[in-house]
Design a protein around this motif. Structure first.
Motif, PDB file in Angstrom:
ATOM      1  N   SER A   1       0.846  -1.180   0.000  1.00 27.18           N
ATOM      2  CA  SER A   1       0.000   0.000   0.000  1.00 27.18           C
ATOM      3  C   SER A   1       0.884   1.233   0.000  1.00 27.18           C
ATOM      4  N   GLY A   2       0.337   2.335  -0.470  1.00 22.93           N
ATOM      5  CA  GLY A   2       1.110   3.566  -0.491  1.00 22.93           C
ATOM      6  C   GLY A   2       0.461   4.584  -1.400  1.00 22.93           C
TER       7      GLY A   2
ATOM      8  N   TYR B   1       6.738   3.063  13.915  1.00 18.75           N
ATOM      9  CA  TYR B   1       5.578   2.861  13.037  1.00 18.75           C
ATOM     10  C   TYR B   1       4.986   1.489  13.320  1.00 18.75           C
ATOM     11  N   PRO B   2       3.663   1.419  13.443  1.00 17.47           N
ATOM     12  CA  PRO B   2       3.051   0.094  13.636  1.00 17.47           C
ATOM     13  C   PRO B   2       3.318  -0.794  12.425  1.00 17.47           C
ATOM     14  N   THR B   3       3.564  -2.082  12.679  1.00 22.07           N
ATOM     15  CA  THR B   3       3.780  -3.009  11.560  1.00 22.07           C
ATOM     16  C   THR B   3       2.640  -4.021  11.496  1.00 22.07           C
ATOM     17  N   GLU B   4       2.456  -4.571  10.300  1.00 22.22           N
ATOM     18  CA  GLU B   4       1.337  -5.500  10.075  1.00 22.22           C
ATOM     19  C   GLU B   4       1.855  -6.806   9.482  1.00 22.22           C
ATOM     20  N   GLY B   5       1.150  -7.879   9.769  1.00 18.91           N
ATOM     21  CA  GLY B   5       1.369  -9.150   9.086  1.00 18.91           C
ATOM     22  C   GLY B   5       2.649  -9.861   9.450  1.00 18.91           C
ATOM     23  N   GLU B   6       2.817 -11.035   8.836  1.00 22.04           N
ATOM     24  CA  GLU B   6       3.975 -11.874   9.105  1.00 22.04           C
ATOM     25  C   GLU B   6       5.286 -11.144   8.842  1.00 22.04           C
ATOM     26  N   ILE B   7       5.322 -10.449   7.680  1.00 22.35           N
ATOM     27  CA  ILE B   7       6.604  -9.837   7.290  1.00 22.35           C
ATOM     28  C   ILE B   7       6.823  -8.512   8.004  1.00 22.35           C
ATOM     29  N   ARG B   8       5.895  -8.167   8.903  1.00 24.07           N
ATOM     30  CA  ARG B   8       6.019  -6.920   9.675  1.00 24.07           C
ATOM     31  C   ARG B   8       6.187  -5.709   8.756  1.00 24.07           C
ATOM     32  N   GLU B   9       5.222  -5.556   7.872  1.00 24.75           N
ATOM     33  CA  GLU B   9       5.183  -4.425   6.950  1.00 24.75           C
ATOM     34  C   GLU B   9       4.746  -3.185   7.728  1.00 24.75           C
ATOM     35  N   PRO B  10       5.550  -2.114   7.716  1.00 20.12           N
ATOM     36  CA  PRO B  10       5.137  -0.888   8.407  1.00 20.12           C
ATOM     37  C   PRO B  10       3.865  -0.331   7.779  1.00 20.12           C
ATOM     38  N   SER B  11       3.055   0.329   8.588  1.00 18.22           N
ATOM     39  CA  SER B  11       1.807   0.880   8.085  1.00 18.22           C
ATOM     40  C   SER B  11       2.083   2.152   7.285  1.00 18.22           C
ATOM     41  N   ALA B  12       1.801   2.090   5.979  1.00 19.10           N
ATOM     42  CA  ALA B  12       2.040   3.272   5.127  1.00 19.10           C
ATOM     43  C   ALA B  12       1.124   4.414   5.564  1.00 19.10           C
ATOM     44  N   GLU B  13      -0.047   4.051   6.069  1.00 24.10           N
ATOM     45  CA  GLU B  13      -0.983   5.106   6.455  1.00 24.10           C
ATOM     46  C   GLU B  13      -0.454   5.883   7.665  1.00 24.10           C
ATOM     47  N   ALA B  14       0.269   5.181   8.568  1.00 28.60           N
ATOM     48  CA  ALA B  14       0.879   5.886   9.705  1.00 28.60           C
ATOM     49  C   ALA B  14       1.894   6.912   9.194  1.00 28.60           C
ATOM     50  N   VAL B  15       2.606   6.549   8.137  1.00 26.12           N
ATOM     51  CA  VAL B  15       3.584   7.479   7.567  1.00 26.12           C
ATOM     52  C   VAL B  15       2.857   8.681   6.966  1.00 26.12           C
ATOM     53  N   LEU B  16       1.743   8.394   6.275  1.00 24.39           N
ATOM     54  CA  LEU B  16       0.976   9.488   5.676  1.00 24.39           C
ATOM     55  C   LEU B  16       0.496  10.453   6.765  1.00 24.39           C
ATOM     56  N   ALA B  17       0.049   9.879   7.888  1.00 25.89           N
ATOM     57  CA  ALA B  17      -0.419  10.722   8.994  1.00 25.89           C
ATOM     58  C   ALA B  17       0.715  11.617   9.496  1.00 25.89           C
ATOM     59  N   GLU B  18       1.918  11.033   9.596  1.00 24.33           N
ATOM     60  CA  GLU B  18       3.069  11.815  10.058  1.00 24.33           C
ATOM     61  C   GLU B  18       3.379  12.944   9.076  1.00 24.33           C
ATOM     62  N   ILE B  19       3.268  12.624   7.783  1.00 26.27           N
ATOM     63  CA  ILE B  19       3.518  13.647   6.758  1.00 26.27           C
ATOM     64  C   ILE B  19       2.498  14.767   6.897  1.00 26.27           C
ATOM     65  N   ASN B  20       1.243  14.391   7.079  1.00 29.46           N
ATOM     66  CA  ASN B  20       0.176  15.388   7.225  1.00 29.46           C
ATOM     67  C   ASN B  20       0.425  16.284   8.433  1.00 29.46           C
ATOM     68  N   GLY B  21       0.867  15.665   9.528  1.00 30.80           N
ATOM     69  CA  GLY B  21       1.199  16.440  10.721  1.00 30.80           C
ATOM     70  C   GLY B  21       0.113  16.445  11.779  1.00 30.80           C
ATOM     71  N   PHE B  22       0.523  16.769  13.019  1.00 27.82           N
ATOM     72  CA  PHE B  22      -0.380  16.776  14.160  1.00 27.82           C
ATOM     73  C   PHE B  22      -0.350  18.125  14.855  1.00 27.82           C
ATOM     74  N   GLY B  23      -1.515  18.509  15.386  1.00 28.99           N
ATOM     75  CA  GLY B  23      -1.631  19.776  16.112  1.00 28.99           C
ATOM     76  C   GLY B  23      -1.268  19.600  17.569  1.00 28.99           C
ATOM     77  N   PRO B  24      -1.353  20.689  18.340  1.00 23.80           N
ATOM     78  CA  PRO B  24      -1.036  20.629  19.779  1.00 23.80           C
ATOM     79  C   PRO B  24      -1.878  19.571  20.485  1.00 23.80           C
ATOM     80  N   ASP B  25      -3.094  19.348  19.979  1.00 25.04           N
ATOM     81  CA  ASP B  25      -3.993  18.375  20.623  1.00 25.04           C
ATOM     82  C   ASP B  25      -3.682  16.946  20.194  1.00 25.04           C
ATOM     83  N   GLY B  26      -2.626  16.778  19.408  1.00 30.82           N
ATOM     84  CA  GLY B  26      -2.270  15.428  18.939  1.00 30.82           C
ATOM     85  C   GLY B  26      -3.164  14.935  17.833  1.00 30.82           C
TER      86      GLY B  26
END
Ligand SMILES: Nc1nc2c(c(=O)[nH]1)N[C@H]1C(S)=C(S)[C@@H](COP(=O)(O)OP(=O)(O)OC[C@H]3O[C@@H](n4cnc5c(=O)[nH]c(N)nc54)[C@H](O)[C@@H]3O)O[C@H]1N2
Ligand SMILES: Nc1nc2c(c(=O)[nH]1)N[C@H]1C(S)=C(S)[C@@H](COP(=O)(O)OP(=O)(O)OC[C@H]3O[C@@H](n4cnc5c(=O)[nH]c(N)nc54)[C@H](O)[C@@H]3O)O[C@H]1N2
Ligand code: SF4
Ligand code: SF4
Ligand code: SF4
Ligand code: SF4
Ligand code: SF4
Ligand SMILES: [Mo]
Lengths: 283, 296, 869
Positions: C451-452, C510-535
């Motif tokens: 995914s990505g 980053y949270p990982t998924e499945g046997e091969i421990r694939e990092p969650s691409a969506e977590a990366v997208l969230a980091e790119i988007n950014g977080f406010g003071p309220d998290g």
């Protein structure tokens, strides 16, 4: 116990027959991307056709065959694409590059099907013409019968059967669009109910002619032609033979009466000859 | 390069027939067997039992050769029996297969009863069946090839059957003549000579009817086969005529006629491939047709 | 793409492909859109169906030409001359869109009196330093408005769009106006008059001599463009690497941008400059860069000497006016995204832990570094330089000088196999047993196996979901780099070394998924988007702060994950939403589809015409509204005048649409951001068969030549031995293959469609050199000689340049010795010589020779072959 097969679709489907579908291939918007050729091979798991550089413009697959069920033709000509063009932009070397994606015509009167002795070739409930690969015995009758040189026998690794476009029977019978049409980025390949396509084609021809495209014509939309109309017809920008298509295709079986007539006469002559040979003295 | 082409890089518009040499022999054996069966029936009716027996035997042998030849040429030989899956009136191959099946079996039965001297009535019935199918057997192959888009065949659809019929007569006559006892074989000789003459005339008639499209018969391999056929048939007929009292010449003549009819079959087959391979033969007549329609 | 950045403020296409359908005239130049962007090309076809003029301008008649209503053939490398001719015709005949030019461009601004033009200096601008081979650009600025150097001009070069666009920073605009202007555009030193003088020598006749395009066609082109511009109509330009791969590539784009500004076609439906980009997410890989000299969101990479402190860095790169005024918020939020808790005001938010650059570290410098053994190891992922890199032969030899090489790919590409399967090995120039490089091949997972997101040519971020698990050892890039980092961190754990803190303090969870421990691409997208003071995910970059209370991995992507929803994954059919299709994926910035779209309304906020309405001012609601997300401060009225001391976007007037620019204007004259001139100049390619007919200065003086033993340059016209290479060579793509071929030549169904390398030549050249269609030819330059099959075609035609017949040879560059479709690599022929702004090699215009038959080495080996011409 053999069943007598007739060609009278849809009667044979008594009710089960559905609206006849087909293709309208509008070559005036074909960009020659060959996505149709590739999509067809991917969906139908067809082998490659050899890695041969033909030096025939950008066409390296050459023709339709048992391994290539969609084929894109490339023709370079020194005539302008649009007759009205050249207002100031003409450098005196007019040219156009015709591209056209050919396919089985799914003829209304289909020679291949008519001459097939095993019934491997049949007309589907959608009015399309399909080979059943589990029945074809490779007799080869259909190959020279087709007026378009579409169907061919696969000789590689002892296959020996005849193959051609199925109009994606395995997709269309479930209401899906054929792979080639789905892949076409410019809607050069239009799939749908034949009657609808014929109407659309007529309008399209008009607008293309208004836009000044040289030599625009419809090919195969006329139910009165030698194969009673194609199930997959075309809008071309030049005479059919320029694209490697026959200008006036005829289903040879239409003249079967004539042939059997001549055969009967010849047979009679033979019988008479034999009889005559017995007249006269012994020894 | 872009000069306005009348065709697409000279590529054929239609596909060449995929048939191999077996089919030539298949045409030959079928024609021979069919005509022989008719000869057998007629001579039986004329009360010439000896001739009838030999003709029957010849036709049975010839017709039994056909299926193996056909099977060998199939892409999927194991599926030969699918030929009898359906009967498709529009398919000469389908009709032919059924007829061939029937005639072959009948001729075989007749020959069997002759040899074993059993069931004479059944034997004669079988002979009759085979004999009646004979003319059809020896001509349907002409329909089979004219019912294609190959110009040199399809445009000769009216003439081809006679070529095949005459050829069958000639080959049957020659073969039976060789097989029959000296005192019985007069009709066979006459049939052979007449057939040979007929094939020469019919072939000529076909080529002139084809006109331009007949060009392949005047080029390369087809031309060589056709010329060989003409010479063999003419020579063979002459020798057989002369061979009435000189068996040696007769045998040579019969051999030549057989060879001639084989050559004619191959001339026709090869001409078919050649005419399919050249787009001009497909395109030109069609264009003229269209042009004609436009002007009229 | 700094050509765009310097003109409009952002380094991305100003419009989206679907919008081409609204155009009345589309000029496709330096792009073979039908072959290289076949799916997007449907919108050009749609425009053609609606009666638009579609004009393709290319050295070759291609599948795009075949679909166009008009085709002009020009000499490769002469585009600026033709575009200059169009500009000149527009200016001489007053065909410009006057109102637009006056208010939306910098036409009226008066330039420093120390500025000298190429008119005055025979092809050079003022302050050329021959010893350093660089310009001091201070004299190119607005009068009395100190335009401080922007990153683009620094010796490490390599500006990518945005930061080139925020030239004008530090400028003292008073009430939104530069100090000196002439609203009537009459002042001899105003941009408009300078431009007029600068292009005055590009007359139709001169242009014909340079380009081979008949004078009548030059006039016709200008007239046709002008006729299809203005209030009622719009024209668009489409380009791709047919423009960028030149030693003056960036200035080609500038020239088109100037035309579009003069004709008022930017920010309006059916207008703009459509940059068609390359690999599926090449735009994404400049936004969040794989480039050495910028950080996410086009923030420059700090320099080892000049950017000692955070304070200085922020001063230099945040501009006075426009949205770059908020650069500190963007940058500090980035540092927070990377170092999280560890980034505090006290330690300058870990600014010191960012790597620094010391010089040009672009791809070709790395290659030379490998040769010189200063670069000892290479990780090559998603690239096949053994085929795709200019002077590929040199690159392959450079790989043989490495200690180790890691290749991540789907197939064992020419790069992975260079040590046993290459032209050098075949010819015996290199022997496998002599190559010390330790090569590791790591199989990569394909897009269907992970995914990505893709950010495509129109800044549209589109999400793709994993369809199947990767086979065997194949792994995604995300997996590879995440676990590589994880393992490195484990190895460094507990280290007291200061130098390791940068790695150890990274937020690498980053949270990982499945046997091969694939990092969650969506977590990366969230980091790119950014977080406010309220998290919680921030909704827009306007919410970012410079106090460390917000984090954001790439400020221009703010909003892609607004409200915790993956907006890139939206797939609402276009049939069910407005023209701009805002609910298909998500486009940066702020989901705007046409940039600078405030320009689609006149200065009072009214649409220029009903036919071309897009975004307008709604006095009722006091907001900008329309078909698209307004690319403007949504509640800033058209008549807004900045009060004293206003900063950033508030320092710009309500009638200035180019909100990233320091002055809010479209730049006809670029006072900063480019190292080779404020206005385009026709320079000959590094290798050219004719002299520069316009100036004494032959080629771009700032171009990077990298002269090295194995990187010689063909003698240019006038130089000794020029006649050895009489023909123009250009290289390009085919629909049937993809770039270096790893994804096409190794796939039967694609390989059979173009099974062998060929060269396209005209019948005239074929006759001159005795080349036979389908036969063999050998093409040579001073780098190498290669062989190819011959395709003789009328689509190639000689051009008449400066009164003489000039032949051009075309070659698709996709080929290499492996896969199903094979051939020599045309890149073996080309020199490493580059544009100074973006370090793109000149793959589109070189000189060569052609002779019939196969190359000598081959004949030695195998003897002549059938079909050899
Ligand atoms: N099928 C396919 N599609 C692709 C790719 C692929 O490899 N295959 N690659 C992708 C990538 S990475 C990219 S960057 C894009 C590139 O997309 P394009 O830039 O369209 O690709 P090219 O064919 O390299 O170059 C375009 C045209 O520039 C012309 N040209 C050469 N020199 C000049 C010149 O001096 N002036 C002008 N006006 N034209 C010139 C060439 O003849 C060619 O027709 O395509 C992307 N799409
Ligand atoms: N002469 C000449 N040279 C040129 C050009 C030209 O026009 N003319 N064009 C230039 C341009 S614009 C470009 S973009 C370059 C392109 O050339 P390169 O930069 O070398 O890129 P590709 O050849 O596309 O190599 C991409 C490789 O990555 C692999 N790959 C695909 N997806 C993945 C993935 O998810 N992970 C990994 N690890 N690998 C993957 C593919 O199999 C392929 O082998 O060529 C440049 N070179
Ligand atoms: S085109 Fe040929 S193969 Fe297709 S249906 Fe018609 S006859 Fe059969
Ligand atoms: S080859 Fe197969 S499909 Fe063709 S006619 Fe014979 S049996 Fe029918
Ligand atoms: S319809 Fe299906 S089988 Fe026929 S050409 Fe298209 S993809 Fe191939
Ligand atoms: S996919 Fe469509 S456009 Fe492409 S070649 Fe086939 S028919 Fe033409
Ligand atoms: S390959 Fe992908 S990006 Fe390129 S045209 Fe096709 S769909 Fe678009
Ligand atoms: Mo690219």
């Amino acid at each position: 116990m053999a069943r007598i097969e007739t060609e009278s679709w849809p009667a044979t489907y008594d009710g089960a027959a559905r609206e006849r579908v087909g293709f309208f291939t509008d070559t005036s918007v074909c960009i020659g991307c060959k996505a149709c050729e590739v999509a067809c091979k991917e969906w139908n798991l067809l082998p490659e056709d050899g890695f041969v550089f033909t030096a025939e413009s950008y066409d390296n697959t050459g023709a339709l065959g048992s391994e290539t069920w969609r084929h894109v033709a490339f023709i370079e000509q020194d005539v302008p694409l649009i007759e009205t063009a050249g207002d100031g932009d003409d450098d005196g070397n007019p040219m156009r590059w015709l591209m056209s994606s050919d396919v089985c015509k799914h003829c209304t009167s289909a020679a291949c099907l008519n001459v097939c002795p095993t019934g491997a070739l049949f007309r589907t409930e959608l009015g399309t013409v399909v080979v059943q690969d589990d029945i074809c015995n490779g007799c080869g009758m259909c190959v020279p019968a087709c007026p378009f040189g579409v169907i061919a026998r696969r000789e590689r690794d002892g296959d020996g059967r005849a193959w051609k476009c199925t109009l994606c029977y395995d997709r269309t019978k479930d209401g899906l669009t054929p792979a080639c049409a789905a892949a076409c980025p410019t809607e050069s390949i239009q799939y749908g109910p034949l009657d609808e396509l014929r109407e659309r084609a007529a309008q399209r021809l008009q607008s293309v002619q208004q836009q000044g495209f040289a030599g625009a014509r419809l090919y195969g939309e006329d139910p009165g032609d030698g194969v009673d109309g194609f199930g997959a017809f075309f809008l071309l920008l030049d005479e059919p033979q320029v694209y490697g298509l026959p200008p006036d295709p005829v289903d040879p079986t239409k003249r079967l009466g004539e042939m059997w007539g001549a055969a009967a006469a010849a047979g009679a002559a033979l019988a008479l000859g034999v009889a005559a040979s017995l007249l006269g003295r012994r020894g | 390069m872009s000069e306005h082409r009348p065709n697409y890089y000279g590529r054929p518009v239609i596909k060449q027939p995929v048939w191999k040499t077996e089919i030539g022999w298949y045409f030959f054996s079928g024609g021979l067997g069919g005509a022989a069966a008719t000869l057998a029936l007629v001579s039986r009716l004329a009360g010439r039992r000896g001739l009838a027996r030999r003709a029957t035997l010849v036709s049975a042998l010839a017709l039994s050769a056909s299926p193996p030849l056909l099977i060998k040429d199939l892409g999927r030989p194991k599926r030969f029996l699918y030929m009898f899956r359906v009967l498709r009136p529009t398919s000469p191959m389908s009709i032919g297969s059924w007829m061939l099946g029937a005639a072959g079996t009948a001729a075989g039965a007749a020959a069997g009863s002759d040899l074993l001297d059993v069931a004479p009535v059944a034997g004669d019935t079988a002979r009759t069946v085979a004999g009646l199918l004979g003319p059809a057997i020896s001509t349907y192959t002409a329909v089979l090839i004219s019912d294609t888009s190959v110009p040199v065949w399809h445009e000769a659809r009216r003439e081809l059957p006679l070529v095949f019929a005459a050829g069958s007569a000639a080959s049957a006559g020659a073969a039976v003549w060789l097989a029959a006892p000296a005192d019985e074989r007069g009709p066979a000789r006459r049939l052979a000579i007449a057939g040979a003459a007929g094939e020469l005339v019919a072939a000529h008639r076909m080529e002139s009817a084809l006109g331009e499209l007949g060009e392949p018969y005047r080029r390369g391999q087809p031309r060589r086969y056709a010329r060989a056929a003409r010479r063999a048939l003419a020579g063979g007929a002459a020798l057989m005529a002369a061979g009435r009292r000189r068996p040696m010449l007769g045998r040579m003549g019969a051999g030549l006629i057989l060879a001639g009819t084989v050559c004619e079959r191959f001339a026709i087959l090869r001409a078919g491939n050649m005419s399919a391979d050249d787009p001009r033969y497909t395109v030109d007549p069609q264009r003229e047709r269209v042009a004609g329609r436009v002007t009229s | 793409m700094p050509g765009l950045g310097a003109s409009f403020g952002r380094g991305g296409a100003t419009t989206f492909q679907q919008d081409l359908a609204n155009s009345d005239c589309i000029v496709i130049m330096g792009s073979n859109a039908a072959e290289c962007h076949p799916v997007g090309f449907q919108f050009v076809m749609e425009a053609r169906e609606k009666g638009a003029e579609v004009i393709h301008i290319d050295p070759r008649y291609t599948r795009t030409s075949a679909m166009s209503t008009h085709y002009l053939r020009l000499r490769a490398g002469s585009d600026i001359a033709l575009l200059g001719g169009v500009i000149n015709h527009i200016l001489q005949n007053g065909l410009e869109f006057r109102e637009y030019v006056k208010h939306y461009t910098n036409a009226s601004v008066i330039i420093d009196d120390r500025f000298l033009d190429t008119e005055d200096l025979d092809g050079l601008f003022s302050d050329w330093d021959p010893s350093e081979r660089r310009y001091d650009t201070t004299s190119w600025s607005y009068e009395d408005m100190q335009v401080s150097a922007s990153a683009g001009e620094r010796e490490q070069g390599g500006t990518m769009g945005e930061q080139a666009g925020h030239g004008g920073q530090g400028a003292a605009l008073s009430h939104g106006e530069p100090p000196h202007e002439d609203p009537d555009l009459e002042h001899p030193r105003c941009v408009f008059q300078i431009l007029k003088r600068h292009f005055s020598r590009y007359t139709p006749e001169t242009v014909e001599r340079l380009t081979g395009v008949p004078a009548a066609q030059v006039v016709w082109l200008a007239e046709t463009l002008a006729r299809n511009s203005g209030r009622e109509r719009t024209a668009a330009f489409v380009y791709a690497v047919g423009w960028t791969q030149h030693t003056v590539g960036v200035q080609y784009i500038r020239a088109a941008s100037i035309i579009q500004l003069l004709l008022g076609n930017v920010g309006r439906p059916g207008g703009g400059v459509m940059a068609l980009r390359g690999h599926a997410t090449i735009q994404g890989s400049t936004d969040i860069p794989t480039l050495y000299n910028i950080l996410p969101g086009y923030i420059p990479m700090p320099h080892v000497h000049e950017d000692a402190s955070l304070k200085r860095f922020l001063e230099v790169y945040s501009s006075y006016a426009g949205f770059w005024g908020h650069m500190p918020s963007y940058f500090i939020s980035l540092l927070k995204a990377w170092w999280g808790e560890a980034a505090t005001p006290e330690n300058g938010f870990c600014f010191d832990r960012l790597p620094r650059i010391s010089e040009d570290h672009s791809m070709y410098q790395i290659a030379l570094g490998m040769r010189e053994k200063t670069v000892k190891g290479l990780i090559c992922a998603g690239q096949n330089p053994a085929v795709g890199s200019a002077n590929a032969g040199l690159y392959r030899r450079a790989m043989a000088d490495l200690e180790w090489l890691v290749v991540r790919d789907f197939v064992e590409s020419e790069t992975a196999a260079f040590w046993y399967d290459s032209q050098e090995i075949e010819d015996g120039d290199l022997r496998t047993e002599d190559i010390g490089t330790e090569v590791f091949f790591l199989p990569a997972a394909a897009q269907t196996e992970k995914s990505g997101s893709y950010t495509n040519t129109q800044r549209l971020v589109q999400w793709h979901h994993k369809a199947v698990e990767p086979r065997g050892d194949c792994r995604s890039e995300l997996w590879f780099y995440y676990h590589l980092g994880r393992i490195i961190r484990e190895k460094l754990a507990g280290s007291g070394e200061a130098r390791d803190r940068g790695v150890l303090d990274l937020t690498w969870t980053y949270p990982t998924e499945g046997e091969i421990r694939e990092p969650s691409a969506e977590a990366v997208l969230a980091e790119i988007n950014g977080f406010g003071p309220d998290g919680k995910p921030v909704g827009a970059y306007t919410e970012l702060k410079d106090d460390g209370s917000t984090s954001c991995g790439c400020w221009i992507y703010c909003g892609v994950y607004a409200g915790g929803e993956n907006l890139a994954a939206r797939r609402k059919p276009w049939t069910e939403q407005p023209a701009a299709a805002p609910e298909w994926g998500w486009a940066w910035p702020a989901n705007r589809r046409i940039l600078y779209n405030r320009a689609s309304a006149d200065r009072h906020g009214k649409p220029w015409s009903e036919r071309k309405r897009w975004v307008w001012w709604d006095a009722g609601t006091g907001k900008w509204t329309g078909e698209d997300m307004p690319d403007f401060v949504v509640d800033m009225p058209p008549d807004y005048e900045p009060p004293d001391g206003a900063r950033a976007e508030k320092a710009l007037r309500g009638d200035k649409p180019f909100i990233m620019q320091g002055d809010g204007r479209g730049w006809l004259f670029a006072p900063s951001g480019l190292v080779d001139g404020p206005m385009p100049v026709h320079y000959e390619p590094d290798e050219s068969p004719i002299e520069n007919l316009l100036y004494g200065q032959r080629s771009n003086p700032v171009r990077q030549q990298l002269r090295r033993p194995r990187n010689p340059h063909n003698p240019a016209e006038g130089e000794q031995g020029a006649d050895r290479f009489p023909y123009v060579l250009t290289t390009y793509r085919l629909t049937e293959h993809h770039t270096g071929g790893g994804m096409s030549r190794y796939v039967e169904h694609l390989a059979e469609l173009q099974p062998a390398l060929f060269c396209e030549v005209s019948p005239q050249l074929a006759a001159e050199r005795g080349l036979a269609n389908g036969g063999w030819a050998t093409i040579s330059t001073s780098r190498s000689e290669i062989e190819a099959r011959v395709l003789v075609t009328d689509r190639m035609h000689p051009v008449t340049v400066d009164g003489r017949t000039l032949h051009q040879v075309g070659m698709p560059f996709h080929y290499g010795p492996r896969g199903f479709a094979r051939g020599d690599a045309p890149n073996d022929l080309l020199a490493m010589v580059m544009d100074p702004n973006v370090h793109i090699q000149e793959s589109k215009a070189a000189t060569c020779n052609v002779r019939p038959g196969r190359r000598a080495a081959h004949r030695r080996r195998r003897g002549p072959e059938p079909g050899a011409g």
